[in-house]
Design a protein around this motif. Structure first.
Motif, PDB file in Angstrom:
ATOM      1  N   THR A 136       0.701  -1.072  -0.230  1.00 47.99           N
ATOM      2  CA  THR A 136       0.066   0.126  -0.169  1.00 47.99           C
ATOM      3  C   THR A 136       1.112   1.170   0.136  1.00 47.99           C
ATOM      4  OG1 THR A 136      -1.207  -1.141   1.176  1.00 47.99           O
ATOM      5  CG2 THR A 136      -1.509   1.236   0.964  1.00 47.99           C
ATOM      6  N   THR A 137       0.752   2.155  -0.954  1.00 50.98           N
ATOM      7  CA  THR A 137       1.830   3.685  -1.132  1.00 50.98           C
ATOM      8  C   THR A 137       1.799   3.874   0.049  1.00 50.98           C
ATOM      9  OG1 THR A 137       0.671   3.533  -2.932  1.00 50.98           O
ATOM     10  CG2 THR A 137       1.600   5.535  -2.265  1.00 50.98           C
ATOM     11  N   VAL A 138       0.178   4.410   1.342  1.00 48.51           N
ATOM     12  CA  VAL A 138       0.946   4.684   2.140  1.00 48.51           C
ATOM     13  C   VAL A 138       1.866   4.265   3.287  1.00 48.51           C
ATOM     14  CG1 VAL A 138      -0.820   3.938   4.121  1.00 48.51           C
ATOM     15  CG2 VAL A 138       0.076   6.076   4.385  1.00 48.51           C
ATOM     16  N   GLU A 139       2.334   3.154   2.952  1.00 47.43           N
ATOM     17  CA  GLU A 139       3.376   2.562   3.429  1.00 47.43           C
ATOM     18  C   GLU A 139       4.500   2.368   3.357  1.00 47.43           C
ATOM     19  OE1 GLU A 139       1.935  -1.588   3.554  1.00 47.43           O
ATOM     20  OE2 GLU A 139      -0.185  -1.696   5.011  1.00 47.43           O
ATOM     21  N   LEU A 140       5.148   3.076   2.123  1.00 49.30           N
ATOM     22  CA  LEU A 140       6.382   2.918   1.568  1.00 49.30           C
ATOM     23  C   LEU A 140       6.461   4.157   1.926  1.00 49.30           C
ATOM     24  CD1 LEU A 140       5.108   3.108  -2.209  1.00 49.30           C
ATOM     25  CD2 LEU A 140       6.377   1.869  -0.698  1.00 49.30           C
ATOM     26  N   ALA A 141       8.620   4.455   1.846  1.00 51.53           N
ATOM     27  CA  ALA A 141       9.472   5.303   2.298  1.00 51.53           C
ATOM     28  C   ALA A 141       9.311   6.967   1.343  1.00 51.53           C
ATOM     29  CB  ALA A 141      10.190   4.521   2.753  1.00 51.53           C
ATOM     30  N   TYR A 142       9.583   7.757   2.006  1.00 55.07           N
ATOM     31  CA  TYR A 142       9.335   9.106   1.192  1.00 55.07           C
ATOM     32  C   TYR A 142       9.922   9.039  -0.335  1.00 55.07           C
ATOM     33  CZ  TYR A 142       9.179  14.054  -0.249  1.00 55.07           C
ATOM     34  OH  TYR A 142       9.701  15.011  -0.960  1.00 55.07           O
ATOM     35  N   GLY A 143      10.945   8.224  -0.222  1.00 54.19           N
ATOM     36  CA  GLY A 143      12.266   8.146  -1.225  1.00 54.19           C
ATOM     37  C   GLY A 143      11.098   7.598  -2.614  1.00 54.19           C
ATOM     38  N   ARG A 144      10.534   6.685  -1.840  1.00 58.45           N
ATOM     39  CA  ARG A 144       9.997   5.347  -2.525  1.00 58.45           C
ATOM     40  C   ARG A 144       8.301   5.997  -3.341  1.00 58.45           C
ATOM     41  NH1 ARG A 144      12.478   1.411   1.299  1.00 58.45           N
ATOM     42  NH2 ARG A 144      13.689   0.423  -0.001  1.00 58.45           N
ATOM     43  N   LYS A 145       8.305   6.715  -2.275  1.00 55.32           N
ATOM     44  CA  LYS A 145       6.395   7.339  -2.994  1.00 55.32           C
ATOM     45  C   LYS A 145       7.037   8.384  -4.668  1.00 55.32           C
ATOM     46  CE  LYS A 145       4.054   7.270   1.576  1.00 55.32           C
ATOM     47  NZ  LYS A 145       3.602   8.696   2.977  1.00 55.32           N
ATOM     48  N   ARG A 146       8.150   8.687  -4.431  1.00 56.79           N
ATOM     49  CA  ARG A 146       8.505   9.970  -4.986  1.00 56.79           C
ATOM     50  C   ARG A 146       9.239   9.149  -6.513  1.00 56.79           C
ATOM     51  NH1 ARG A 146       9.695  14.898  -3.924  1.00 56.79           N
ATOM     52  NH2 ARG A 146       9.296  15.799  -5.626  1.00 56.79           N
ATOM     53  N   LEU A 186      10.637  17.627 -15.035  1.00 53.97           N
ATOM     54  CA  LEU A 186      10.703  17.081 -13.202  1.00 53.97           C
ATOM     55  C   LEU A 186      10.818  18.285 -12.412  1.00 53.97           C
ATOM     56  CD1 LEU A 186      13.106  14.096 -13.830  1.00 53.97           C
ATOM     57  CD2 LEU A 186      10.766  14.515 -13.426  1.00 53.97           C
ATOM     58  N   ASP A 187       9.755  18.502 -12.067  1.00 58.05           N
ATOM     59  CA  ASP A 187       9.648  19.849 -11.246  1.00 58.05           C
ATOM     60  C   ASP A 187      10.593  19.405  -9.208  1.00 58.05           C
ATOM     61  OD1 ASP A 187       9.507  22.151  -9.837  1.00 58.05           O
ATOM     62  OD2 ASP A 187       7.466  22.458 -10.115  1.00 58.05           O
ATOM     63  N   GLU A 188      12.049  20.419  -8.810  1.00 57.97           N
ATOM     64  CA  GLU A 188      12.114  19.826  -8.410  1.00 57.97           C
ATOM     65  C   GLU A 188      12.005  18.079  -7.548  1.00 57.97           C
ATOM     66  OE1 GLU A 188      13.638  22.300  -5.603  1.00 57.97           O
ATOM     67  OE2 GLU A 188      12.959  24.057  -6.669  1.00 57.97           O
ATOM     68  N   PRO A 189      12.973  17.358  -8.311  1.00 57.09           N
ATOM     69  CA  PRO A 189      12.305  15.792  -7.487  1.00 57.09           C
ATOM     70  C   PRO A 189      13.493  15.166  -6.727  1.00 57.09           C
ATOM     71  CG  PRO A 189      13.991  16.056  -9.850  1.00 57.09           C
ATOM     72  CD  PRO A 189      13.763  17.211  -9.421  1.00 57.09           C
ATOM     73  N   THR A 190      14.463  15.749  -6.142  1.00 57.37           N
ATOM     74  CA  THR A 190      14.867  15.969  -4.940  1.00 57.37           C
ATOM     75  C   THR A 190      14.107  16.469  -3.668  1.00 57.37           C
ATOM     76  OG1 THR A 190      16.860  16.975  -4.996  1.00 57.37           O
ATOM     77  CG2 THR A 190      16.901  15.139  -6.080  1.00 57.37           C
ATOM     78  N   GLN A 191      13.867  17.188  -3.670  1.00 52.54           N
ATOM     79  CA  GLN A 191      13.216  18.365  -2.912  1.00 52.54           C
ATOM     80  C   GLN A 191      12.613  16.958  -1.347  1.00 52.54           C
ATOM     81  OE1 GLN A 191       9.620  20.265  -3.671  1.00 52.54           O
ATOM     82  NE2 GLN A 191      10.759  22.399  -1.942  1.00 52.54           N
ATOM     83  N   GLY A 192      13.414  17.801   0.155  1.00 48.81           N
ATOM     84  CA  GLY A 192      12.850  17.301   1.017  1.00 48.81           C
ATOM     85  C   GLY A 192      13.878  15.917   0.994  1.00 48.81           C
ATOM     86  N   MET A 193      14.968  15.837   0.153  1.00 49.82           N
ATOM     87  CA  MET A 193      15.327  13.545   0.672  1.00 49.82           C
ATOM     88  C   MET A 193      16.531  14.015   1.201  1.00 49.82           C
ATOM     89  SD  MET A 193      14.383  11.920  -2.870  1.00 49.82           S
ATOM     90  CE  MET A 193      12.757  11.827  -3.661  1.00 49.82           C
ATOM     91  N   GLY A 194      17.265  13.284   1.932  1.00 50.83           N
ATOM     92  CA  GLY A 194      18.121  12.439   2.752  1.00 50.83           C
ATOM     93  C   GLY A 194      19.185  12.446   1.735  1.00 50.83           C
ATOM     94  N   GLY A 195      20.539  12.398   1.777  1.00 49.50           N
ATOM     95  CA  GLY A 195      21.800  11.042   1.238  1.00 49.50           C
ATOM     96  C   GLY A 195      21.252  10.408  -0.238  1.00 49.50           C
ATOM     97  N   GLU A 196      20.877   9.236   1.230  1.00 45.80           N
ATOM     98  CA  GLU A 196      20.675   7.856   0.288  1.00 45.80           C
ATOM     99  C   GLU A 196      19.200   8.084  -0.641  1.00 45.80           C
ATOM    100  OE1 GLU A 196      19.063   3.858   2.103  1.00 45.80           O
ATOM    101  OE2 GLU A 196      20.207   5.098   3.051  1.00 45.80           O
ATOM    102  N   ASP A 197      18.161   9.112  -0.397  1.00 47.90           N
ATOM    103  CA  ASP A 197      16.979   8.633  -1.944  1.00 47.90           C
ATOM    104  C   ASP A 197      17.761  10.270  -2.663  1.00 47.90           C
ATOM    105  OD1 ASP A 197      15.854   7.438  -0.260  1.00 47.90           O
ATOM    106  OD2 ASP A 197      14.374   8.685   1.320  1.00 47.90           O
ATOM    107  N   VAL A 198      18.418  10.837  -2.373  1.00 46.38           N
ATOM    108  CA  VAL A 198      18.830  11.891  -2.809  1.00 46.38           C
ATOM    109  C   VAL A 198      19.652  10.574  -4.731  1.00 46.38           C
ATOM    110  CG1 VAL A 198      20.842  13.042  -4.188  1.00 46.38           C
ATOM    111  CG2 VAL A 198      19.233  14.193  -2.457  1.00 46.38           C
ATOM    112  N   ASP A 199      20.663  10.208  -4.378  1.00 52.58           N
ATOM    113  CA  ASP A 199      21.665   9.037  -5.084  1.00 52.58           C
ATOM    114  C   ASP A 199      20.106   8.388  -5.769  1.00 52.58           C
ATOM    115  OD1 ASP A 199      23.818  10.456  -4.108  1.00 52.58           O
ATOM    116  OD2 ASP A 199      23.882   8.926  -2.252  1.00 52.58           O
TER     117      ASP A 199
END
Length: 266
Positions: free
Chosen positions: A146-156, A173-186
């Motif tokens: 279920t989408t609500v259970e996905l981590a933020y980076g995976r939702k993006r 793509l409008d600010e694809p890494t906004q609000g992300m930490g290093g691992e999600d940015v990578d």
């Protein structure tokens, strides 16, 4: 000739009750490139994106896609031509699975989104394509999550997959890494690289490290106008770009210092 560019703007202007938010912007986005639109807050980046996807109507100027004038087209017609903005249809449904979200996007693209009388079984033919899209963004193992259970980076990542379901030729793509930490940015950097295979990407991005890793060409906006354009090396070395960014940082620091001084006095 204009048809050598996927997207071109000519003298693009947007005014709001006398305030010029976008002032004579001329963009030329080359086929197969990842092109970044950067600048400090208030530079006009999001307004340009809204003009390109017709969330806003230009005051003056032209927008051309593969040489065709699309200035007067509505957003849905532009999307059908292949100009698709990520997260435009993305508002993913939190209580549906990742696979179900992709299937809704595919139905929308195929024009069957209102065929609610069809049984779920008849829609299973879309599942193979759903799994391909989920796999392309590293979410195959989360197909039934279920989408609500996905981590933020995976939702993006899921939002990106719903956009790819529209089969874009030009992906915005409008600010694809906004609000992300290093691992999600990578992770998102790698996703953008994969998404760019066989298509052109125009992105607004605040993270200059991401821009340096991804982009072939960069346009810098300041106060609604194009300040400079080039590859990352030339743009980052431009003293005007440094002044714009450092000036913004210094203004913030000065404001913070003033506030702190006022609080001390009070």
């Amino acid at each position: 000739m204009s048809d050598q560019f996927v997207l071109e703007t000519r003298g693009l202007v947007k005014e709001f009750k006398g305030f010029v938010a976008v002032d004579d912007v001329n963009l030329k986005i080359q086929d197969g490139h990842i092109h970044a639109l950067i600048g400090p807050n208030g530079a006009g980046k999001t307004t340009v994106f809204n003009l390109l996807t017709k969330f806003l109507t230009p005051t003056r100027g032209q927008i051309l896609f593969r040489g065709d004038d699309i200035t007067a087209m509505k957003s849905a017609a532009i999307a059908r031509k292949g100009v698709v903005r990520s997260f435009q249809i993305s508002a993913v449904f939190p209580h549906m699975t990742a696979l179900e979200n992709i299937r809704v996007a595919l139905q929308s693209f195929e024009g069957t989104s209102f065929s609610f009388w069809k049984s779920g079984t008849s829609l299973n033919k879309l599942n193979d394509r759903c799994m391909e899209l989920l796999d392309s963004v590293g979410l195959a193992e989360f197909a039934n999550t279920t989408t609500v259970e996905l981590a933020y980076g995976r939702k993006r990542a899921l939002e990106l997959a719903t956009t790819l379901a529209m089969e874009p030729k030009l992906l915005l793509l409008d600010e694809p890494t906004q609000g992300m930490g290093g691992e999600d940015v990578d992770r998102v950097v790698e996703l953008v690289k994969k998404a760019a295979e066989g298509r052109t990407v125009l992105m607004v991005e605040h993270n200059l490290s991401v821009v340096s890793r991804l982009c072939d060409r960069i346009t810098v906006l300041a106060q609604g106008s194009v300040l400079t354009e080039g590859d990352y090396q030339s743009v980052s070395a431009d003293p005007r770009v440094r002044e714009v960014y450092m000036g913004t940082a210094n203004d913030k620091a000065a404001k913070a210092q003033t506030t702190a001084t006022q609080e001390t006095v009070e």
